[in-house]
Design a protein around this motif. Structure first.
Motif, PDB file in Angstrom:
ATOM      1  N   MET A   5       0.837  -1.198   0.000  1.00 11.88           N
ATOM      2  CA  MET A   5       0.000   0.000   0.000  1.00 11.88           C
ATOM      3  C   MET A   5       0.876   1.254   0.000  1.00 11.88           C
ATOM      4  SD  MET A   5      -2.990   1.211   2.679  1.00 11.88           S
ATOM      5  CE  MET A   5      -1.810   1.654   3.970  1.00 11.88           C
ATOM      6  N   ILE A   6       1.872   1.275   0.862  1.00 14.54           N
ATOM      7  CA  ILE A   6       2.780   2.422   0.953  1.00 14.54           C
ATOM      8  C   ILE A   6       3.527   2.617  -0.363  1.00 14.54           C
ATOM      9  CG2 ILE A   6       4.850   3.301   2.122  1.00 14.54           C
ATOM     10  CD1 ILE A   6       3.780   1.779   4.647  1.00 14.54           C
ATOM     11  N   TYR A   7       3.954   1.530  -0.969  1.00 13.33           N
ATOM     12  CA  TYR A   7       4.647   1.566  -2.264  1.00 13.33           C
ATOM     13  C   TYR A   7       3.771   2.227  -3.325  1.00 13.33           C
ATOM     14  CZ  TYR A   7       6.584  -0.496  -6.604  1.00 13.33           C
ATOM     15  OH  TYR A   7       7.076  -0.710  -7.856  1.00 13.33           O
ATOM     16  N   ASN A   8       2.478   1.860  -3.343  1.00  7.25           N
ATOM     17  CA  ASN A   8       1.558   2.439  -4.323  1.00  7.25           C
ATOM     18  C   ASN A   8       1.278   3.910  -4.046  1.00  7.25           C
ATOM     19  OD1 ASN A   8       0.079   0.465  -6.415  1.00  7.25           O
ATOM     20  ND2 ASN A   8       0.728  -0.711  -4.629  1.00  7.25           N
ATOM     21  N   ILE A   9       1.219   4.285  -2.764  1.00  6.08           N
ATOM     22  CA  ILE A   9       1.052   5.707  -2.410  1.00  6.08           C
ATOM     23  C   ILE A   9       2.242   6.505  -2.935  1.00  6.08           C
ATOM     24  CG2 ILE A   9       0.950   7.360  -0.515  1.00  6.08           C
ATOM     25  CD1 ILE A   9      -0.385   5.076   1.142  1.00  6.08           C
ATOM     26  N   ALA A  10       3.439   5.989  -2.683  1.00  8.53           N
ATOM     27  CA  ALA A  10       4.654   6.686  -3.124  1.00  8.53           C
ATOM     28  C   ALA A  10       4.702   6.797  -4.647  1.00  8.53           C
ATOM     29  CB  ALA A  10       5.883   5.953  -2.593  1.00  8.53           C
ATOM     30  N   LYS A  11       4.297   5.745  -5.347  1.00  5.57           N
ATOM     31  CA  LYS A  11       4.264   5.805  -6.815  1.00  5.57           C
ATOM     32  C   LYS A  11       3.314   6.888  -7.308  1.00  5.57           C
ATOM     33  CE  LYS A  11       3.390   1.675  -8.403  1.00  5.57           C
ATOM     34  NZ  LYS A  11       3.188   0.664  -9.464  1.00  5.57           N
ATOM     35  N   SER A  12       2.170   7.022  -6.632  1.00  3.22           N
ATOM     36  CA  SER A  12       1.202   8.050  -7.030  1.00  3.22           C
ATOM     37  C   SER A  12       1.753   9.450  -6.798  1.00  3.22           C
ATOM     38  CB  SER A  12      -0.108   7.867  -6.253  1.00  3.22           C
ATOM     39  OG  SER A  12      -0.748   6.673  -6.613  1.00  3.22           O
ATOM     40  N   ILE A  13       2.476   9.638  -5.705  1.00  4.32           N
ATOM     41  CA  ILE A  13       3.119  10.932  -5.447  1.00  4.32           C
ATOM     42  C   ILE A  13       4.162  11.215  -6.522  1.00  4.32           C
ATOM     43  CG2 ILE A  13       4.623  12.198  -3.850  1.00  4.32           C
ATOM     44  CD1 ILE A  13       3.168  10.716  -1.555  1.00  4.32           C
ATOM     45  N   GLY A  14       4.937  10.198  -6.852  1.00  2.00           N
ATOM     46  CA  GLY A  14       5.933  10.367  -7.911  1.00  2.00           C
ATOM     47  C   GLY A  14       5.295  10.714  -9.238  1.00  2.00           C
TER      48      GLY A  14
END
Length: 353
Positions: A275-284
């Motif tokens: 979940m955290i990985y996907n959040i970070a990808k969206s921010i990127g």
């Protein structure tokens, strides 16, 4: 200036009273499943919730005299951010909104109560359907399925203005990426005072969250629809409600999941880190919309209290811009501040058309 703010949620109705910008009452009226099950539709809860608001004011010895009553805005048609006076057109569109949510009651209750007080005005501010998307952000690979803007606009806008004020800046002059980390997750690009790109945080887009599935493989989703195993309503719950952490781990309680991780639960760690990985990808991905020219990344919402979550998001995204954390969400203060700003002329009062 005395203001009553009303925020109907799925299982509670929050109210707050502010006098000259100072909170004199904050109350969270909780509703049991049994109480709400008596109503076949959310809109039918109007009198029930309104009476509880009046009862809470009486119990706390708050006189029924206000300059404004402001409610959480409903899921009516898309509109620009800002403060809107409740009018008949808004009430009609809210009553017949395509999406059902308790927030649809906010403006209706505000209007009803304000009408009982001479000179009192009824407002909503920055509802979830705020739509300020750039045209280019609306286009998907199918003309049948354009992107829709539904997100935590009230908290996004409040946090953006708070950051601007704390840094001697003006929201309308900043480039921000704001991530609301709640039961649903919204990642928005705020450019010059507008959320020009954001995922649909309600029913299918962006990172998965404690309650939402986020973006899913389209082909597999279509196949699932035709298996005959689920009704349409059941599938919608699998996208919003019984999805994300709830589907993988059986809970939306992030502190509980982290405790399981600390006790050696490797499955919980894998799902949480995903979940955290996907959040970070969206921010990127959001950084691209600003050509990398980002004044700050703001992290807010309930999960922003978690060091586990925040530290790992920072590890992956801190190279993009300074990160500032605003844990939780104070929607009541945001509503009251919006009403006060409207009454004093700080914020223009917009007309819903």
């Amino acid at each position: 200036m005395k203001i009553l703010a009303i925020n109907p949620g799925s299982t509670s109705t929050k109210i707050a009273v502010y006098e000259d910008g100072i909170s004199i009452l904050v109350s969270n009226i909780r509703h049991s499943v049994e109480e709400l099950s008596a109503f076949s539709r959310i809109i039918d809860q109007f009198d029930f919730r309104k009476s509880l608001v009046m009862q809470a004011l009486k119990t706390n010895h708050i006189s029924f005299q206000f300059n404004a009553v402001i409610g959480r805005g409903g899921l009516m048609k898309p509109l620009q951010g800002g403060v809107y006076e409740v009018n008949e057109k808004m009430k009609h569109d809210t009553l017949y909104a395509m999406r059902s949510h308790a927030c649809n009651l906010g403006g209706l209750i505000a209007s009803d109560l304000a009408a009982q007080i001479p000179g009192c005005r009824a407002f909503i501010a920055d509802p979830g359907v705020v739509d300020e998307l750039d045209d280019i952000a609306r286009i998907t690979g199918s003309p049948l399925l354009p992107r829709v803007s539904i997100f935590h606009a009230l908290n996004h806008k409040a946090v953006a203005r708070r950051y601007a004020k704390e840094n001697g800046a003006v929201y309308e002059n900043l480039n921000l990426i704001i991530c609301h980390l709640g039961g649903g997750i919204s990642v928005a690009v705020h450019r010059s005072g507008k959320a020009v790109d954001v995922n649909n945080a309600l029913d299918g887009d962006g990172p998965f969250s404690p309650e939402r599935a986020g973006t899913l493989p389209a082909g597999q989703l279509i196949d699932l629809c035709y298996t005959g195993k689920f009704t349409s309503e059941e599938l919608k719950k699998r996208i919003s409600g019984r999805a994300g952490l709830a589907a993988h781990l059986g809970t939306t309680d992030v502190p509980l999941v982290i405790k399981s991780i600390e006790n050696g639960d490797t499955r919980a760690q894998l799902v949480m880190d995903a979940m955290i990985y996907n959040i970070a990808k969206s921010i990127g991905a959001a950084s691209v919309a600003l050509y990398g020219k980002i004044d700050a990344i703001l992290l807010t919402g309930g999960m922003a209290h978690s060091d586990y979550v925040i530290s790992r998001i920072k590890e992956r995204t801190s190279f993009l811009a300074p990160i500032v954390v605003y844990p939780g969400e104070d929607e009541m203060e945001a509503l009251a501040t919006s009403a006060l700003g409207a009454l004093t002329g700080e914020f223009p009062i917009k007309e819903y058309q």
